[in-house]
Design an enzyme around this catalytic site. Structure first.
Site, PDB file in Angstrom:
ATOM      1  N   ASN A  13       0.908  -1.147   0.053  1.00  0.00           N
ATOM      2  CA  ASN A  13      -0.110   0.129  -0.114  1.00  0.00           C
ATOM      3  C   ASN A  13       0.932   1.326  -0.007  1.00  0.00           C
ATOM      4  OD1 ASN A  13      -1.946   1.981   0.391  1.00  0.00           O
ATOM      5  ND2 ASN A  13      -2.741   1.056   2.295  1.00  0.00           N
ATOM      6  N   LYS A  20       3.254   0.945   3.139  1.00  0.00           N
ATOM      7  CA  LYS A  20       3.321  -0.256   4.111  1.00  0.00           C
ATOM      8  C   LYS A  20       3.042  -1.450   3.437  1.00  0.00           C
ATOM      9  CE  LYS A  20      -0.337   2.439   6.890  1.00  0.00           C
ATOM     10  NZ  LYS A  20      -1.759   2.971   6.548  1.00  0.00           N
ATOM     11  N   ARG A  94      -2.494  -2.168  -3.475  1.00  0.00           N
ATOM     12  CA  ARG A  94      -3.690  -1.166  -3.565  1.00  0.00           C
ATOM     13  C   ARG A  94      -3.674   0.002  -4.306  1.00  0.00           C
ATOM     14  NH1 ARG A  94      -5.414   3.047   1.114  1.00  0.00           N
ATOM     15  NH2 ARG A  94      -7.501   3.201   0.332  1.00  0.00           N
ATOM     16  N   HIS A 183     -12.416   2.812  -0.199  1.00  0.00           N
ATOM     17  CA  HIS A 183     -12.630   1.825   0.886  1.00  0.00           C
ATOM     18  C   HIS A 183     -13.389   0.536   0.474  1.00  0.00           C
ATOM     19  CE1 HIS A 183     -12.331   5.202   4.018  1.00  0.00           C
ATOM     20  NE2 HIS A 183     -11.185   4.689   3.636  1.00  0.00           N
ATOM     21  N   HIS A 211     -17.116   2.222   7.934  1.00  0.00           N
ATOM     22  CA  HIS A 211     -15.514   2.233   7.778  1.00  0.00           C
ATOM     23  C   HIS A 211     -15.073   3.402   8.477  1.00  0.00           C
ATOM     24  CE1 HIS A 211     -11.577   0.928   6.085  1.00  0.00           C
ATOM     25  NE2 HIS A 211     -11.438   2.309   6.514  1.00  0.00           N
ATOM     26  N   LEU A 212     -14.698   3.620   9.798  1.00  0.00           N
ATOM     27  CA  LEU A 212     -14.324   4.709  10.429  1.00  0.00           C
ATOM     28  C   LEU A 212     -12.826   4.646  10.897  1.00  0.00           C
ATOM     29  CD1 LEU A 212     -17.473   5.021  12.663  1.00  0.00           C
ATOM     30  CD2 LEU A 212     -17.492   5.907  10.404  1.00  0.00           C
ATOM     31  N   ARG A 244     -10.728  15.621   7.066  1.00  0.00           N
ATOM     32  CA  ARG A 244     -11.565  15.908   5.691  1.00  0.00           C
ATOM     33  C   ARG A 244     -12.845  16.223   6.410  1.00  0.00           C
ATOM     34  NH1 ARG A 244     -10.342  10.635   2.312  1.00  0.00           N
ATOM     35  NH2 ARG A 244      -8.556  10.192   3.808  1.00  0.00           N
ATOM     36  N   VAL A 334     -11.500   3.873  14.355  1.00  0.00           N
ATOM     37  CA  VAL A 334     -12.437   4.282  15.359  1.00  0.00           C
ATOM     38  C   VAL A 334     -13.657   3.438  15.405  1.00  0.00           C
ATOM     39  CG1 VAL A 334     -13.997   6.353  15.674  1.00  0.00           C
ATOM     40  CG2 VAL A 334     -11.857   6.464  14.436  1.00  0.00           C
ATOM     41  N   GLU A 387      -7.805  -5.280   5.040  1.00  0.00           N
ATOM     42  CA  GLU A 387      -7.630  -5.044   3.625  1.00  0.00           C
ATOM     43  C   GLU A 387      -6.536  -5.837   3.080  1.00  0.00           C
ATOM     44  OE1 GLU A 387      -8.138  -1.021   5.103  1.00  0.00           O
ATOM     45  OE2 GLU A 387      -8.822  -0.415   3.000  1.00  0.00           O
TER      46      GLU A 387
HETATM   47  P1  ADP Z   1      -6.214   4.433   8.317  1.00  0.00           P
HETATM   48  O1  ADP Z   1      -7.550   5.232   7.555  1.00  0.00           O
HETATM   49  O2  ADP Z   1      -5.058   5.363   8.359  1.00  0.00           O
HETATM   50  O3  ADP Z   1      -6.045   3.172   7.817  1.00  0.00           O
HETATM   51  P2  ADP Z   1      -7.259   3.403  10.726  1.00  0.00           P
HETATM   52  O4  ADP Z   1      -8.413   2.606  10.677  1.00  0.00           O
HETATM   53  O5  ADP Z   1      -6.006   2.794  11.254  1.00  0.00           O
HETATM   54  O6  ADP Z   1      -6.779   4.628   9.646  1.00  0.00           O
HETATM   55  O7  ADP Z   1      -7.894   4.493  12.051  1.00  0.00           O
HETATM   56  C1  ADP Z   1      -6.928   5.546  12.421  1.00  0.00           C
HETATM   57  C2  ADP Z   1      -7.687   6.056  13.676  1.00  0.00           C
HETATM   58  O8  ADP Z   1      -8.310   5.213  14.455  1.00  0.00           O
HETATM   59  C3  ADP Z   1      -6.755   6.915  14.614  1.00  0.00           C
HETATM   60  O9  ADP Z   1      -6.644   8.508  13.692  1.00  0.00           O
HETATM   61  C4  ADP Z   1      -7.736   7.186  15.761  1.00  0.00           C
HETATM   62  O10 ADP Z   1      -8.466   8.271  15.606  1.00  0.00           O
HETATM   63  C5  ADP Z   1      -8.465   5.874  15.883  1.00  0.00           C
HETATM   64  N1  ADP Z   1      -8.103   5.019  16.714  1.00  0.00           N
HETATM   65  C6  ADP Z   1      -7.234   4.187  16.866  1.00  0.00           C
HETATM   66  N2  ADP Z   1      -7.336   3.610  17.955  1.00  0.00           N
HETATM   67  C7  ADP Z   1      -8.286   4.105  18.843  1.00  0.00           C
HETATM   68  C8  ADP Z   1      -8.771   3.621  20.090  1.00  0.00           C
HETATM   69  N3  ADP Z   1      -8.320   2.850  20.809  1.00  0.00           N
HETATM   70  N4  ADP Z   1      -9.968   4.485  20.366  1.00  0.00           N
HETATM   71  C9  ADP Z   1     -10.206   5.318  19.610  1.00  0.00           C
HETATM   72  N5  ADP Z   1      -9.915   5.609  18.516  1.00  0.00           N
HETATM   73  C10 ADP Z   1      -8.760   4.880  17.997  1.00  0.00           C
END
Ligand code: ADP
Length: 403
Positions: A13, A20, A94, A183, A211-212, A244, A334, A387
């Site tokens: 990725n 990554k 990816r 996504h 997907h958060l 964003r 998240v 993914e």
């Molecule tokens: P990406 O879109 O970069 O793949 P991820 O899916 O890894 O992102 O999500 C990253 C976000 O997840 C971080 O910015 C953080 O806000 C949130 N996050 C990670 N661990 C926790 C946690 N234990 N509690 C709340 N939010 C978290």
């Protein structure tokens, strides 16, 4: 280590200044090694490589993606996998934007690479970076089949009413303007896992997936096929994200140009990097946001409320579009880790059959699980996305067809 690298797929990725990677067996899901190269092109580049439960770090200037990947291969060789000598089954890449052209995993040749490059107009921040990873891997592993897996592919068949923007149709056609969605690999993987976990045929389920992560998107899926998704022509539309804004009045762009005298690149930067949770609160990580909220920070509280408000707006829209839902699922950073977000997004919806069980929601558990009350008609789930595994499996399917 048991297996030779031949059974493995290397998943890459590649971002503008990072790569990554993961080396994994798509059948057993065993991950042999993984890591990240960061700050490519800067003086303080760093590689973190994990193999057999041990992390190694290397810090030195890395000029470009090829130099980064070459060092990654050295670290692989030092931890028992000389990929350049042993080869791999495939390299899965990816790729963010497949445009109208690519809607299934595709074996990369010069023409495909050129077409991915041509799509850079639609994804200037992503496709050139993805291509840098592809070109590096092709140069360093010339005998390995390279497969592109597109973030937009799952949403290729969105219904016309969902994917069409109501602007001048001739302008839209001339410039490829439509909702593409992103996504997709995650939405497809997670919705497939939901059907497995519920022991149901995916064809009979109506699902909403959130997907958060840093980026965030929602999708409405009927019978295994997406009927709507929140991201659009670009990954800016839809939910509020780390940096964003998601949905905006498009008039804001012209207003910023006229009133704030921002040029189009400055507006692009504002919307991609300095908006969303960060723009409202100063931080983009949800853990920091929570800490700020606990100290009584009003801006952080507002950022959180705007985030949840937008989630609920999409939930409502998709409930109606689907005409009822069987499963609502949360995934990514998240979605997987914030019980608060899940509880607030679904609060007060018992009359729609949606009821989160507080104990199940807050339980320390990293596996895929149901968090709705036992009798609730709508299953609410947390499903960790993967993914890399989905890309590895897709790449494997493509190369199996070549044999
Ligand atoms: P990406 O879109 O970069 O793949 P991820 O899916 O890894 O992102 O999500 C990253 C976000 O997840 C971080 O910015 C953080 O806000 C949130 N996050 C990670 N661990 C926790 C946690 N234990 N509690 C709340 N939010 C978290």
């Amino acid at each position: 280590m048991g297996e030779t690298a031949e059974n493995f797929v290397l998943v890459i990725n590649s971002g503008s200044s990072s790569i990554k990677y993961q080396l994994l067996d798509p059948e057993s899901s065993v991950v042999a090694a993984s890591g990240i190269v960061e700050r490519i092109g800067e003086d303080d580049s760093v590689i973190q490589h994990r193999a057999d439960g041990e992390s190694t770090e290397r810090r030195e200037p890395i000029a470009d993606h090829t130099a980064g990947l070459r060092l990654v291969f050295e670290m692989f060789a030092a931890t028992g996998h000389d990929l350049r000598r042993e080869g791999v089954r495939a390299v899965g890449h990816r790729v963010v934007h497949g445009g109208e052209v690519f809607y299934r995993p595709t074996l990369i040749d010069d023409d495909v690479a050129a077409a991915i490059s041509d799509l850079s107009a639609l994804a200037p921040l992503h496709n050139p970076a993805n291509l840098a990873g592809i070109e590096s891997a092709r140069a360093l592993l010339p005998d390995a089949p390279q497969v592109a897996v597109f973030d937009t592919a799952f949403f290729h068949g969105l219904p016309a009413a969902a994917k069409t923007y109501a602007i001048d149709a001739k302008v839209a056609a001339a410039h490829g303007i439509r909702k593409y969605g992103f996504h997709g690999t995650s939405h497809e993987y997670v919705s497939g896992r939901v059907a497995e976990l519920l022991g149901r045929d995916p064809g009979e389920l109506n699902q909403i997936v959130f997907h958060l992560g840093n980026g965030a998107s929602a999708s409405a899926i009927r019978g295994g096929r997406p009927v709507d998704t929140s991201m659009g022509l670009t990954p800016l539309e839809g939910l509020v994200m780390g940096t964003r804004p998601g949905d905006l009045d498009p008039g804001i762009v012209a207003h910023l140009a006229r009133s704030a005298h921002l040029d189009i690149d400055q507006i692009d930067t504002l919307l991609n990097r300095d908006s969303g949770i960060k723009g409202l609160s100063g931080v983009n990580d949800f853990r920091e946001l929570r800490r700020l909220i606990e100290t009584g920070d009003d801006a952080a509280r507002l950022a959180y409320d705007v985030y949840v408000h937008r989630l609920r707006r999409y939930l409502g829209a998709y409930l109606i579009e689907l005409g009822g839902v069987d499963a609502i699922t949360f995934t990514a950073g998240v979605g997987e880790n914030s019980p608060q977000v899940r509880a607030d997004a679904l609060a007060g919806l018992a009359r729609f059959g949606i009821e989160v069980d507080p104990a199940a929601n807050t339980a320390e558990n990293r596996t895929a699980r149901r968090i709705s009350t036992p009798d609730a008609p709508v299953a609410v789930l947390v499903v960790p996305t993967n993914e890399e595994l989905a890309i590895a499996r897709a790449a494997r399917r493509v190369v199996d067809r070549l044999d």
